[in-house]
Design a protein around this motif. Structure first.
Motif, PDB file in Angstrom:
ATOM      1  N   GLN A 166       0.970  -1.101  -0.045  1.00  0.00           N
ATOM      2  CA  GLN A 166       0.141   0.019  -0.022  1.00  0.00           C
ATOM      3  C   GLN A 166       0.751   1.147   0.048  1.00  0.00           C
ATOM      4  O   GLN A 166       0.431   2.243  -0.398  1.00  0.00           O
ATOM      5  CB  GLN A 166      -0.973  -0.032   1.015  1.00  0.00           C
ATOM      6  CG  GLN A 166      -2.006  -0.873   0.711  1.00  0.00           C
ATOM      7  CD  GLN A 166      -3.287  -1.122   2.169  1.00  0.00           C
ATOM      8  OE1 GLN A 166      -2.985  -0.850   2.927  1.00  0.00           O
ATOM      9  NE2 GLN A 166      -4.358  -1.124   1.573  1.00  0.00           N
ATOM     10  N   GLY A 167       2.089   1.198   0.402  1.00  0.00           N
ATOM     11  CA  GLY A 167       3.040   2.192   0.302  1.00  0.00           C
ATOM     12  C   GLY A 167       3.537   2.402  -1.005  1.00  0.00           C
ATOM     13  O   GLY A 167       3.811   3.559  -1.501  1.00  0.00           O
ATOM     14  N   ILE A 168       3.322   1.359  -1.944  1.00  0.00           N
ATOM     15  CA  ILE A 168       3.719   1.475  -3.336  1.00  0.00           C
ATOM     16  C   ILE A 168       2.614   1.821  -4.247  1.00  0.00           C
ATOM     17  O   ILE A 168       2.721   2.665  -5.278  1.00  0.00           O
ATOM     18  CB  ILE A 168       4.386   0.226  -3.812  1.00  0.00           C
ATOM     19  CG1 ILE A 168       5.733  -0.068  -2.985  1.00  0.00           C
ATOM     20  CG2 ILE A 168       4.743   0.175  -5.352  1.00  0.00           C
ATOM     21  CD1 ILE A 168       6.485  -1.463  -3.268  1.00  0.00           C
ATOM     22  N   ALA A 169       1.493   1.697  -3.987  1.00  0.00           N
ATOM     23  CA  ALA A 169       0.188   1.974  -4.678  1.00  0.00           C
ATOM     24  C   ALA A 169      -0.861   2.054  -3.924  1.00  0.00           C
ATOM     25  O   ALA A 169      -0.965   1.745  -2.827  1.00  0.00           O
ATOM     26  CB  ALA A 169       0.047   0.621  -5.863  1.00  0.00           C
ATOM     27  N   GLU A 170      -1.721   2.677  -4.435  1.00  0.00           N
ATOM     28  CA  GLU A 170      -3.141   2.905  -3.908  1.00  0.00           C
ATOM     29  C   GLU A 170      -3.650   1.687  -3.172  1.00  0.00           C
ATOM     30  O   GLU A 170      -4.014   1.535  -2.029  1.00  0.00           O
ATOM     31  CB  GLU A 170      -4.133   3.503  -4.647  1.00  0.00           C
ATOM     32  CG  GLU A 170      -5.389   3.959  -3.916  1.00  0.00           C
ATOM     33  CD  GLU A 170      -6.291   4.658  -4.807  1.00  0.00           C
ATOM     34  OE1 GLU A 170      -7.450   4.570  -4.787  1.00  0.00           O
ATOM     35  OE2 GLU A 170      -5.714   5.885  -5.550  1.00  0.00           O
ATOM     36  N   GLU A 171      -3.795   0.654  -3.732  1.00  0.00           N
ATOM     37  CA  GLU A 171      -4.320  -0.728  -3.601  1.00  0.00           C
ATOM     38  C   GLU A 171      -3.187  -1.745  -3.267  1.00  0.00           C
ATOM     39  O   GLU A 171      -2.396  -1.802  -4.089  1.00  0.00           O
ATOM     40  CB  GLU A 171      -5.226  -1.205  -4.434  1.00  0.00           C
ATOM     41  CG  GLU A 171      -6.681  -0.267  -4.585  1.00  0.00           C
ATOM     42  CD  GLU A 171      -7.434  -0.810  -5.457  1.00  0.00           C
ATOM     43  OE1 GLU A 171      -8.033  -1.821  -5.291  1.00  0.00           O
ATOM     44  OE2 GLU A 171      -8.021   0.141  -6.229  1.00  0.00           O
ATOM     45  N   ALA A 172      -3.167  -2.549  -2.386  1.00  0.00           N
ATOM     46  CA  ALA A 172      -2.013  -3.276  -1.903  1.00  0.00           C
ATOM     47  C   ALA A 172      -1.909  -4.460  -3.193  1.00  0.00           C
ATOM     48  O   ALA A 172      -0.575  -4.667  -3.351  1.00  0.00           O
ATOM     49  CB  ALA A 172      -2.598  -4.250  -0.747  1.00  0.00           C
ATOM     50  N   GLN A 211      -4.875  -9.909  -6.283  1.00  0.00           N
ATOM     51  CA  GLN A 211      -5.858  -9.623  -5.189  1.00  0.00           C
ATOM     52  C   GLN A 211      -6.013 -10.721  -4.185  1.00  0.00           C
ATOM     53  O   GLN A 211      -6.183 -10.550  -3.057  1.00  0.00           O
ATOM     54  CB  GLN A 211      -7.231  -9.543  -5.811  1.00  0.00           C
ATOM     55  CG  GLN A 211      -7.395  -8.296  -6.769  1.00  0.00           C
ATOM     56  CD  GLN A 211      -8.455  -8.094  -7.769  1.00  0.00           C
ATOM     57  OE1 GLN A 211      -9.303  -9.121  -7.822  1.00  0.00           O
ATOM     58  NE2 GLN A 211      -8.650  -7.227  -8.264  1.00  0.00           N
ATOM     59  N   GLN A 212      -6.017 -11.934  -4.474  1.00  0.00           N
ATOM     60  CA  GLN A 212      -6.126 -13.179  -3.621  1.00  0.00           C
ATOM     61  C   GLN A 212      -4.888 -13.337  -2.853  1.00  0.00           C
ATOM     62  O   GLN A 212      -4.830 -13.682  -1.514  1.00  0.00           O
ATOM     63  CB  GLN A 212      -6.445 -14.419  -4.461  1.00  0.00           C
ATOM     64  CG  GLN A 212      -7.625 -14.478  -4.737  1.00  0.00           C
ATOM     65  CD  GLN A 212      -8.010 -15.959  -5.581  1.00  0.00           C
ATOM     66  OE1 GLN A 212      -7.412 -16.904  -5.375  1.00  0.00           O
ATOM     67  NE2 GLN A 212      -8.933 -15.921  -6.709  1.00  0.00           N
ATOM     68  N   ALA A 213      -3.716 -13.034  -3.369  1.00  0.00           N
ATOM     69  CA  ALA A 213      -2.413 -13.311  -2.630  1.00  0.00           C
ATOM     70  C   ALA A 213      -2.341 -12.118  -1.515  1.00  0.00           C
ATOM     71  O   ALA A 213      -1.689 -12.610  -0.462  1.00  0.00           O
ATOM     72  CB  ALA A 213      -1.232 -12.918  -3.644  1.00  0.00           C
ATOM     73  N   VAL A 214      -2.928 -10.886  -1.604  1.00  0.00           N
ATOM     74  CA  VAL A 214      -2.855 -10.275  -0.327  1.00  0.00           C
ATOM     75  C   VAL A 214      -3.598 -10.526   0.974  1.00  0.00           C
ATOM     76  O   VAL A 214      -3.148 -10.648   1.986  1.00  0.00           O
ATOM     77  CB  VAL A 214      -3.192  -8.554  -0.753  1.00  0.00           C
ATOM     78  CG1 VAL A 214      -3.683  -7.837   0.282  1.00  0.00           C
ATOM     79  CG2 VAL A 214      -2.480  -8.042  -1.785  1.00  0.00           C
TER      80      VAL A 214
END
Length: 143
Positions: free
Chosen positions: A66-72, A119-122
């Protein structure tokens, strides 16, 4: 939770640029990381190993990416792509990126994974399992 710390083990047989770029991406997100070249073994595919110090992958992924992009999941994809995607046909990169947490859980990423995989990996609870993407079942499966 302790601050995430990341070690990237990069195959010494490949140009190190993708690894140093990924390390820079982590530093920009405020994550302490180191990158080490490791010798490759005969008959073993070139795989980059990413070790993290957090015990559970989900908080690490959320904090880091989330520090790299808006969504993890988008940040995770950017990071994996930085390691695996070949910017030109002449530049070699590893075949796989394996993210491993301190408890032994591992997720193996390959090129061409769909957004749904990230998405699932997060949200994957990969504490001590080994996980790969199953394109037919459209989900991470333990191996």
């Amino acid at each position: 939770m302790t601050e995430p710390e990341v070690e990237i083990f990069w195959p010494s047989s490949l140009p190190p640029d993708p690894a140093t770029e990924a390390q820079d991406l982590l530093h920009e997100a405020g994550i302490h990381s180191t990158c080490m070249l490791r010798p490759t073994r005969r008959g073993v595919a070139d795989v980059v190993l990413v070790l993290v110090t957090t015990a559970v992958l989900e908080p690490f992924l959320r904090t880091l990416f989330q520090g790299i992009a808006e969504e993890a999941h988008k940040g995770l994809r950017m990071f994996v792509d930085r390691l695996l995607v070949r910017p030109s046909q002449n530049q070699q990169t590893p075949d796989e990126a394996v993210i491993q947490v301190s408890t032994g859980g591992r997720i193996t990423f390959t090129t061409g994974l769909p957004d749904q995989a990230f998405q699932q990996a997060v949200d994957l609870d990969a504490r001590d399992g080994r996980w790969v993407w199953d394109a037919q079942r459209v989900m991470w499966v333990p191996v």
